[in-house]
Design a protein around this motif. Structure first.
Motif, PDB file in Angstrom:
ATOM      1  N   SER A   1      15.591 -83.658 -27.287  1.00 48.96           N
ATOM      2  CA  SER A   1      16.951 -84.100 -26.980  1.00 48.96           C
ATOM      3  C   SER A   1      17.238 -83.928 -25.495  1.00 48.96           C
ATOM      4  O   SER A   1      17.855 -84.796 -24.859  1.00 48.96           O
ATOM      5  CB  SER A   1      17.959 -83.298 -27.808  1.00 48.96           C
ATOM      6  OG  SER A   1      19.285 -83.626 -27.450  1.00 48.96           O
ATOM      7  N   ARG A   2      16.768 -82.824 -24.925  1.00 50.99           N
ATOM      8  CA  ARG A   2      16.964 -82.596 -23.496  1.00 50.99           C
ATOM      9  C   ARG A   2      16.200 -83.626 -22.670  1.00 50.99           C
ATOM     10  O   ARG A   2      16.680 -84.095 -21.637  1.00 50.99           O
ATOM     11  CB  ARG A   2      16.515 -81.183 -23.140  1.00 50.99           C
ATOM     12  CG  ARG A   2      17.511 -80.110 -23.567  1.00 50.99           C
ATOM     13  CD  ARG A   2      16.988 -78.722 -23.294  1.00 50.99           C
ATOM     14  NE  ARG A   2      18.020 -77.701 -23.529  1.00 50.99           N
ATOM     15  CZ  ARG A   2      17.785 -76.402 -23.601  1.00 50.99           C
ATOM     16  NH1 ARG A   2      16.541 -75.954 -23.438  1.00 50.99           N
ATOM     17  NH2 ARG A   2      18.763 -75.562 -23.807  1.00 50.99           N
TER      18      ARG A   2
ATOM     19  N   ASP B   1      15.464 -86.694 -23.650  1.00 49.93           N
ATOM     20  CA  ASP B   1      16.204 -87.953 -23.763  1.00 49.93           C
ATOM     21  C   ASP B   1      17.403 -87.964 -22.821  1.00 49.93           C
ATOM     22  O   ASP B   1      17.678 -88.962 -22.150  1.00 49.93           O
ATOM     23  CB  ASP B   1      16.682 -88.155 -25.209  1.00 49.93           C
ATOM     24  CG  ASP B   1      15.541 -88.494 -26.158  1.00 49.93           C
ATOM     25  OD1 ASP B   1      14.494 -88.964 -25.668  1.00 49.93           O
ATOM     26  OD2 ASP B   1      15.694 -88.277 -27.367  1.00 49.93           O
ATOM     27  N   THR B   2      18.110 -86.826 -22.780  1.00 48.84           N
ATOM     28  CA  THR B   2      19.281 -86.733 -21.909  1.00 48.84           C
ATOM     29  C   THR B   2      18.880 -86.826 -20.443  1.00 48.84           C
ATOM     30  O   THR B   2      19.562 -87.473 -19.640  1.00 48.84           O
ATOM     31  CB  THR B   2      20.026 -85.411 -22.172  1.00 48.84           C
ATOM     32  OG1 THR B   2      20.410 -85.342 -23.542  1.00 48.84           O
ATOM     33  CG2 THR B   2      21.268 -85.306 -21.297  1.00 48.84           C
TER      34      THR B   2
END
Length: 466
Positions: free
Chosen positions: A39-40, A42-43
């Motif tokens: 998720s990090r 992707d961010t």
């Protein structure tokens, strides 16, 4: 009467439950960690895309200039729109400061660049066709998205995020002010002069946002009102344009909140840069746009401890002069950090030349005077009075500040040098070393003397904006 069954879990049953829970956690935690890490990533990719898209928007709208030429008119080649979210970079490199945000790992500062590749090719009809492609590289010092020309802002993938950057990767990304990898300075004409960084060589264009703090050709794209009312970003823009004398006057004052040290007043002490400021070995402390505190912030020692000199213990020994003094460290580590962040960003480095004592000299200079580079510094006798003190060995390496010249300060007329602490006249230190354990300081009623460096006296520094 109905009997209540009080039987609980046995020790074996409890141990079995604990073991099962431990196994489940061992299986689940890595999976959860992977989800969080992905998720990090992707961010982080989204952050990079935001910077690339912001640069594309600015470029397409023709609001960028690269080395003085508007984006639509630049020649074929590579141009760089720099990224840096650090406070220290805001006034120097205002382009793309906040458009994408900080790192997804702990909200850390990021830096890097969007590379704009401009190329004119011939289409099937023999007509020239101009193409513009945007590549982005971004780093937070540990994680980095490296674009070597194989991807564009339209097809970034999280797989391109590297967890551990090699030294070469860092050099490719860190094109801004971090760690001295690229030392950029802005001229009064609004252009940048920068140092090349291997392996990224021959930077053909650094792009400036025309709506940023200072525009091209010395114009000011902000609306100054007065020194007292303008914020520090506006004051910095005016200073860097070189047009500060059109908006501000010597002696103008402004209140500054130093937190636990209270609120204090700074004033414009100098706006001129005469030819002598360009002499070899000359101090910059009274050249350009100089501000000083017009009151005394607090009290501190020049040097609170001493050392043996022969058989005599000398308190506050001034060994190595101003550069080695406790006062200098106190200014840089405590007073500077107490300043508002936007003021810190506006302050520039200053070459400081300081007089030496009787016996301890700087062997790298023929005159024995000390040199240092400071954000904050104390004044010298000459900067208050054009004649200086005859024992101040640095008196010919600087000049009188415009403010004290206008006050008519001389060796016999020195009331204009009086400063107060909490409403009362007070002694305040100068940076000039006197004898072996003395430094210069100012009397409460004006005029100077020398005194033991271990004494606690007033602190009233100066600094430069441009």
């Amino acid at each position: 009467m109905r009997r209540i069954n009080k039987k609980g879990f046995t020790l074996v049953e409890l141990l079995a439950v604990i073991v099962i829970m431990g196994i489940l956690m061992m299986v689940a935690i890595p999976s959860i960690s992977r989800v969080i890490e992905n998720s990090r990533k992707d961010t982080f990719v989204d952050i990079a895309k935001s910077y690339a898209n912001a640069a594309k928007t600015l470029w397409t709208a023709d609001t960028l200039t690269c080395e003085g030429t508007v984006a639509s008119a630049v020649d074929d080649g590579d141009y760089y729109v720099l990224i840096n979210t650090k406070e220290s970079a805001r006034t120097a490199l205002p382009v793309l400061v906040d458009q994408g945000g900080k790192s997804s790992w702990g909200n850390r500062d990021v830096n890097g660049y969007v590379r704009v590749h401009v190329e004119t090719v011939t289409d099937n009809n023999g007509e020239p066709k101009r193409t513009t492609t945007f590549y982005v590289s971004l780093s937070d010092g540990t994680h980095g998205l490296i674009d070597n020309g194989s991807m564009t802002s339209d097809n970034l993938k999280k797989g391109n995020v590297k967890m551990d950057l090699s030294s070469d990767d860092k050099k490719k990304v860190e094109l801004t002010l971090d760690n001295g990898n690229l030392n950029c300075s802005k001229t009064n004409l609004g252009t940048y002069t920068c140092t090349d960084v291997a392996p990224v060589k021959s930077i053909t264009g650094l792009c400036v946002d025309d709506s940023s703090y200072a525009g091209n050709n010395g114009t000011v794209d902000v609306n100054p009102v007065s020194f007292a009312d303008d914020d520090w970003a506006t004051i910095a823009a005016v200073a860097k344009s070189g047009k500060y004398t059109e908006y501000y006057n010597v002696g103008d004052t402004k209140e500054v909140d130093l937190g636990s040290l209270g609120k204090h007043t700074v004033r414009i002490a100098n706006t001129s840069t005469p030819a002598e400021c360009n002499q070899e070995g000359f101090s910059q402390t009274a050249c350009g746009f100089v501000l000083e505190f017009s009151d005394i912030i607090t009290k501190y020692y020049m040097n609170p401890t001493g050392e043996y000199k022969g058989t005599r213990y000398q308190w506050g020994w001034n060994k190595d002069g101003w550069p080695a003094s406790s006062m200098r460290s106190y200014l840089s580590k405590y007073i500077y950090n107490a300043l508002p962040a936007d003021l810190q960003s506006a302050i520039i480095d200053t070459k400081v030349v300081s007089g030496h004592g009787y016996t301890d000299k700087n062997e790298s200079r023929a005159d024995g005077n000390w040199e240092s580079t400071d954000k904050l510094y104390l004044l010298s006798t000459t900067e208050l009075c054009a004649q200086g003190d005859g024992r101040d060995t640095g008196r010919s390496n600087t000049r009188q500040l415009d403010y004290y010249s206008a006050q008519g300060v001389t060796t016999s007329n020195y009331s204009g040098t009086i400063k107060q602490l909490n409403g009362s006249n007070e002694y305040w230190w100068l940076r000039t070393a006197g004898s072996d354990d003395f430094f210069y300081l100012m009397y409460p009623n004006g005029g100077w003397t020398t005194f033991f460096a271990y004494d606690r006296r007033g602190v009233s520094p100066a600094f430069r904006i441009a």
